[in-house]
Enzyme design. Structure first.
Site, PDB file in Angstrom:
ATOM      1  N   HIS A  15       0.833  -1.192   0.000  1.00  0.00           N
ATOM      2  CA  HIS A  15       0.000   0.000   0.000  1.00  0.00           C
ATOM      3  C   HIS A  15       0.871   1.245   0.000  1.00  0.00           C
ATOM      4  O   HIS A  15       2.088   1.174   0.136  1.00  0.00           O
ATOM      5  CB  HIS A  15      -1.005   0.000   1.166  1.00  0.00           C
ATOM      6  CG  HIS A  15      -0.488   0.580   2.431  1.00  0.00           C
ATOM      7  ND1 HIS A  15      -1.170   1.508   3.170  1.00  0.00           N
ATOM      8  CD2 HIS A  15       0.658   0.366   3.101  1.00  0.00           C
ATOM      9  CE1 HIS A  15      -0.470   1.835   4.240  1.00  0.00           C
ATOM     10  NE2 HIS A  15       0.643   1.141   4.235  1.00  0.00           N
ATOM     11  N   CYS A  24       5.593   6.775   4.316  1.00  0.00           N
ATOM     12  CA  CYS A  24       4.449   5.973   3.850  1.00  0.00           C
ATOM     13  C   CYS A  24       3.876   6.490   2.538  1.00  0.00           C
ATOM     14  O   CYS A  24       2.965   5.882   1.972  1.00  0.00           O
ATOM     15  CB  CYS A  24       3.376   5.918   4.925  1.00  0.00           C
ATOM     16  SG  CYS A  24       4.037   5.175   6.420  1.00  0.00           S
ATOM     17  N   HIS A  28       4.991   0.508  -0.261  1.00  0.00           N
ATOM     18  CA  HIS A  28       5.668  -0.419   0.654  1.00  0.00           C
ATOM     19  C   HIS A  28       4.664  -1.493   1.060  1.00  0.00           C
ATOM     20  O   HIS A  28       3.496  -1.453   0.654  1.00  0.00           O
ATOM     21  CB  HIS A  28       6.210   0.330   1.880  1.00  0.00           C
ATOM     22  CG  HIS A  28       5.138   0.999   2.696  1.00  0.00           C
ATOM     23  ND1 HIS A  28       4.542   2.184   2.322  1.00  0.00           N
ATOM     24  CD2 HIS A  28       4.532   0.628   3.854  1.00  0.00           C
ATOM     25  CE1 HIS A  28       3.630   2.525   3.216  1.00  0.00           C
ATOM     26  NE2 HIS A  28       3.602   1.583   4.157  1.00  0.00           N
ATOM     27  N   HIS A  30       3.213  -4.529   4.154  1.00  0.00           N
ATOM     28  CA  HIS A  30       3.136  -4.942   5.558  1.00  0.00           C
ATOM     29  C   HIS A  30       2.735  -6.408   5.631  1.00  0.00           C
ATOM     30  O   HIS A  30       2.022  -6.921   4.757  1.00  0.00           O
ATOM     31  CB  HIS A  30       2.069  -4.148   6.311  1.00  0.00           C
ATOM     32  CG  HIS A  30       2.365  -2.695   6.447  1.00  0.00           C
ATOM     33  ND1 HIS A  30       3.346  -2.200   7.279  1.00  0.00           N
ATOM     34  CD2 HIS A  30       1.814  -1.616   5.839  1.00  0.00           C
ATOM     35  CE1 HIS A  30       3.377  -0.885   7.194  1.00  0.00           C
ATOM     36  NE2 HIS A  30       2.464  -0.496   6.312  1.00  0.00           N
ATOM     37  N   HIS A  74      -1.588 -10.410  -0.786  1.00  0.00           N
ATOM     38  CA  HIS A  74      -0.709 -10.191  -1.944  1.00  0.00           C
ATOM     39  C   HIS A  74      -1.341  -9.286  -3.009  1.00  0.00           C
ATOM     40  O   HIS A  74      -1.071  -9.435  -4.195  1.00  0.00           O
ATOM     41  CB  HIS A  74      -0.239 -11.529  -2.549  1.00  0.00           C
ATOM     42  CG  HIS A  74       0.790 -12.213  -1.699  1.00  0.00           C
ATOM     43  ND1 HIS A  74       0.464 -12.851  -0.516  1.00  0.00           N
ATOM     44  CD2 HIS A  74       2.121 -12.336  -1.836  1.00  0.00           C
ATOM     45  CE1 HIS A  74       1.565 -13.343   0.026  1.00  0.00           C
ATOM     46  NE2 HIS A  74       2.584 -13.045  -0.736  1.00  0.00           N
ATOM     47  N   GLU A 116      -0.763  -3.363  11.809  1.00  0.00           N
ATOM     48  CA  GLU A 116      -0.092  -3.003  10.555  1.00  0.00           C
ATOM     49  C   GLU A 116       1.403  -3.304  10.668  1.00  0.00           C
ATOM     50  O   GLU A 116       2.044  -3.744   9.714  1.00  0.00           O
ATOM     51  CB  GLU A 116      -0.315  -1.520  10.259  1.00  0.00           C
ATOM     52  CG  GLU A 116       0.063  -1.146   8.848  1.00  0.00           C
ATOM     53  CD  GLU A 116      -0.273   0.294   8.521  1.00  0.00           C
ATOM     54  OE1 GLU A 116       0.136   1.193   9.283  1.00  0.00           O
ATOM     55  OE2 GLU A 116      -0.951   0.505   7.512  1.00  0.00           O
TER      56      GLU A 116
HETATM   57  N1  LIG Z   1      -3.100   6.834  11.906  1.00  0.00           N
HETATM   58  C1  LIG Z   1      -2.298   6.185  11.027  1.00  0.00           C
HETATM   59  N2  LIG Z   1      -1.033   6.585  10.887  1.00  0.00           N
HETATM   60  C2  LIG Z   1      -0.228   5.939  10.023  1.00  0.00           C
HETATM   61  C3  LIG Z   1      -0.714   4.857   9.275  1.00  0.00           C
HETATM   62  C4  LIG Z   1      -2.069   4.466   9.440  1.00  0.00           C
HETATM   63  O1  LIG Z   1      -2.571   3.523   8.801  1.00  0.00           O
HETATM   64  N3  LIG Z   1      -2.808   5.151  10.323  1.00  0.00           N
HETATM   65  N4  LIG Z   1       0.109   4.204   8.434  1.00  0.00           N
HETATM   66  C5  LIG Z   1       1.365   4.547   8.286  1.00  0.00           C
HETATM   67  C6  LIG Z   1       2.240   3.757   7.358  1.00  0.00           C
HETATM   68  O2  LIG Z   1       1.461   2.848   6.603  1.00  0.00           O
HETATM   69  C7  LIG Z   1       3.431   3.022   7.978  1.00  0.00           C
HETATM   70  O3  LIG Z   1       3.793   1.918   7.168  1.00  0.00           O
HETATM   71  C8  LIG Z   1       3.279   2.554   9.375  1.00  0.00           C
HETATM   72  O4  LIG Z   1       3.883   3.501  10.156  1.00  0.00           O
HETATM   73  P1  LIG Z   1       4.886   3.249  11.389  1.00  0.00           P
HETATM   74  O5  LIG Z   1       4.150   2.680  12.534  1.00  0.00           O
HETATM   75  O6  LIG Z   1       5.570   4.537  11.595  1.00  0.00           O
HETATM   76  O7  LIG Z   1       5.861   2.113  10.789  1.00  0.00           O
HETATM   77  P2  LIG Z   1       7.318   1.680  11.252  1.00  0.00           P
HETATM   78  O8  LIG Z   1       7.699   0.530  10.408  1.00  0.00           O
HETATM   79  O9  LIG Z   1       8.237   2.846  11.229  1.00  0.00           O
HETATM   80  O10 LIG Z   1       7.116   1.184  12.749  1.00  0.00           O
HETATM   81  P3  LIG Z   1       8.139   1.134  13.962  1.00  0.00           P
HETATM   82  O11 LIG Z   1       7.711  -0.043  14.774  1.00  0.00           O
HETATM   83  O12 LIG Z   1       7.963   2.413  14.701  1.00  0.00           O
HETATM   84  O13 LIG Z   1       9.513   0.964  13.382  1.00  0.00           O
HETATM   85  C9  LIG Z   1       1.933   5.697   8.972  1.00  0.00           C
HETATM   86  N5  LIG Z   1       1.038   6.338   9.861  1.00  0.00           N
HETATM   87 ZN    ZN Z   2       2.179   1.298   5.589  1.00  0.00          ZN
END
Ligand SMILES: Nc1nc2c(c(=O)[nH]1)N=C([C@H](O)[C@H](O)COP(=O)(O)OP(=O)(O)OP(=O)(O)O)CN2
Ligand code: ZN
Length: 133
Positions: A15, A24, A28, A30, A74, A116
């Protein structure tokens, strides 16, 4: 007596959040973990397959795999949803789909949680859904 029963599902999906200020915005993926919880009365169905169950876990698996997992695993979620593929929008879309395509099962839904990443999840509950405008 009632009980809350939960089944976990895993799927991989790509996504992108094009308007996101950070990383994001890039395409990328998940490894999502979905938790589906149902609540209902424990069946006193003597001699039957579902005796002592709210619903057979096998049945939850069939419904969720067919209505949700087969459509997201997928795939690029941006092609599946008509709204930004945030965890919040994905989980509401999933609840909508279960309610619309499997109304009897949908009536049992109690809570859905979507992880996620390993450190972040969104959760909605029946109370949350019923409180919506
Ligand atoms: N409210 C939301 N905020 C974010 C979403 C979402 O769906 N709702 N999604 C994202 C991104 O998709 C991102 O892939 C996920 O963000 P994040 O948690 O920062 O991912 P990390 O891999 O960096 O996680 P860590 O465990 O902190 O390394 C962004 N925001
Ligand atoms: Zn994401």
């Amino acid at each position: 007596m009632h009980a809350i029963l939960t089944k976990q599902f895993r799927f991989e999906a790509a996504h992108q959040l094009p308007n996101h200020r950070g990383k994001c915005a890039r395409l990328h993926g998940h490894s999502y973990l979905l938790e589906v919880s149902v609540r209902g009365p424990i069946q006193p169905a003597r001699g039957q397959s579902d005796d002592g169950m709210v619903i057979d876990l096998e049945q939850i698996k069939e419904v969720v795999n067919e209505i949700l997992i087969a459509r997201v695993d997928h795939y690029n979620l941006n092609d599946v949803l008509s709204v930004p593929s945030t965890a919040e929008n994905i989980i509401h879309w999933m609840w909508d789909e279960l309610e619309q395509q499997a109304p009897e099962f949908g009536a049992l839904l109690w809570r859905m949680r979507l992880w996620e990443t390993a450190s972040g999840y969104v959760e909605i509950s029946r109370a949350e859904r019923e409180a919506q405008p």
